[in-house]
Design an enzyme around this catalytic site. Structure first.
Site, PDB file in Angstrom:
ATOM      1  CD  GLU A  40      -2.109  -2.629  -4.217  1.00  0.00           C
ATOM      2  OE1 GLU A  40      -3.233  -2.807  -4.021  1.00  0.00           O
ATOM      3  OE2 GLU A  40      -1.396  -1.834  -3.446  1.00  0.00           O
ATOM      4  CG  HIS A  46      -5.295  -2.554  -0.594  1.00  0.00           C
ATOM      5  ND1 HIS A  46      -4.445  -2.229  -1.474  1.00  0.00           N
ATOM      6  CD2 HIS A  46      -5.194  -1.769   0.616  1.00  0.00           C
ATOM      7  CE1 HIS A  46      -3.613  -1.345  -0.920  1.00  0.00           C
ATOM      8  NE2 HIS A  46      -3.992  -0.714   0.309  1.00  0.00           N
ATOM      9  CB  SER A  69      -0.908  -0.138   1.212  1.00  0.00           C
ATOM     10  OG  SER A  69      -1.908   0.906   1.001  1.00  0.00           O
TER      11      SER A  69
END
Length: 322
Positions: A226, A293, A127
């Site tokens: 992502e 995630h 992230s």
């Protein structure tokens, strides 16, 4: 259209062959749990500590791991100090981030890259930690691990996720991920096979790195992307930004991970956007990889040589550790 892309020897020399692989973690090694981005909760980290301890490691929360300053895990100086202390301490053999959130970009210029180069250590997270991993690649060519942080949630990252992270931290064997055609990004596919250094991570952080020293030269690389909770039009905007900046001009292929919660009221899906914005690059593109995630998140090295093969539906990546 089928494509088969292999980077030139010059591109390979510039990327994968220069990667610095830190030593694999072994039982008894001390790992520092740091919070370079958003604040975390001790009860979530307690589960991560339990897992790491079960693997024979000695997890130690950094002095400021539980600090909080609004949406940040403490002041910039405190978060940078924890990272630099970890990189400088020979007793610390690994750095595992507790979570993402926001804030890593605020401190990456304060990292002591000379210390990183003197004693390379495995760094794990995802992230917002993409910003840290990009900076470590830029400043020290350090290969790292894109995977769950220590603020563990069993409902999202079950046993298979834990086993995947453990293998990436402790094994020198290559990692092979198989795409799921039924996943939200599963329909994204341009046939072909490509080999190159796997670079990237969170799409938002890649786009936010344009114009900074940290956006890597993706020539000959396999790009990993992502995202979470970004509607399709924002995904379109970020990919368009990368295209217009020339960042995607030389990629060898694109591995698409989880785009979790990326929907809105429009008929256009995130898979539609990814197909349209990536499908005309003239390189292999494959979606459906369990990286990001979403539930069942798996771990993958970044900064090492990878092969993307749409015929087998696989992404095979050399270990980040030696």
């Amino acid at each position: 259209m089928s494509t088969d892309r292999t980077p030139s020897s010059e591109a390979a020399d510039r990327a994968g062959d220069e990667a610095v692989r830190p030593p694999a973690l072994r039982p008894g090694d001390t790992v520092l749990l740091v919070s370079p981005s958003g604040p975390t909760r001790p009860e979530r980290v307690a589960r991560g500590v339990e897992l790491l301890t079960g693997w024979g490691l000695r997890p130690v929360p950094a002095p400021n791991a539980y600090a909080r300053q609004g949406y940040l895990a403490g002041a910039d100086a405190l978060r940078a100090a924890d990272l630099n202390a970890a990189f400088a301490d020979p007793a610390i053999r690994g750095v595992i981030c507790t979570r993402g959130g926001y804030g890593a970009q605020r401190i990456v210029d304060a990292i002591d890259m000379a210390a990183v180069r003197r004693d390379p250590k495995v760094v794990a997270g995802f992230s917002d930690i993409t910003a840290l991993q990009l900076a470590l690649w830029r400043g020290a060519r350090l290969a790292s691990v894109h995977g769950p942080g220590a603020a563990w949630l069993d409902e999202r990252t079950p046993l298979r996720s834990a086993e995947s992270l453990h293998a990436a931290l402790t094994s020198t064997a290559p990692v092979t991920l198989t795409a799921d055609p039924a996943a939200e990004t599963g329909p994204v596919r341009v046939p072909g096979r490509a080999t190159g250094t796997l670079l990237g991570g969170n799409l938002c952080l890649l786009a936010a790195s344009v114009g900074t020293p940290d956006l890597p030269d993706l020539t000959g690389a396999i790009l990993l992307v992502e995202e979470v909770q970004e509607p399709p039009y924002k995904v379109d905007r970020m990919l368009t930004h990368l295209r217009r900046a020339g960042a995607l001009a030389g990629v060898a292929g694109v591995a698409v991970g989880q785009f979790t919660g990326c929907a809105d009221g429009w008929a256009t899906t995130v898979a539609d956007v990814l197909t349209e914005r990536l499908g005309d690059l003239g390189v292999p593109v494959l979606g459906g990889f369990p990286v990001g995630h979403g539930e069942g998140q798996l771990t993958v090295p970044v900064g090492t040589t990878a092969t993307l093969d749409t015929a087998t539906g696989t992404l095979t990546v050399a270990a980040a550790v030696r």
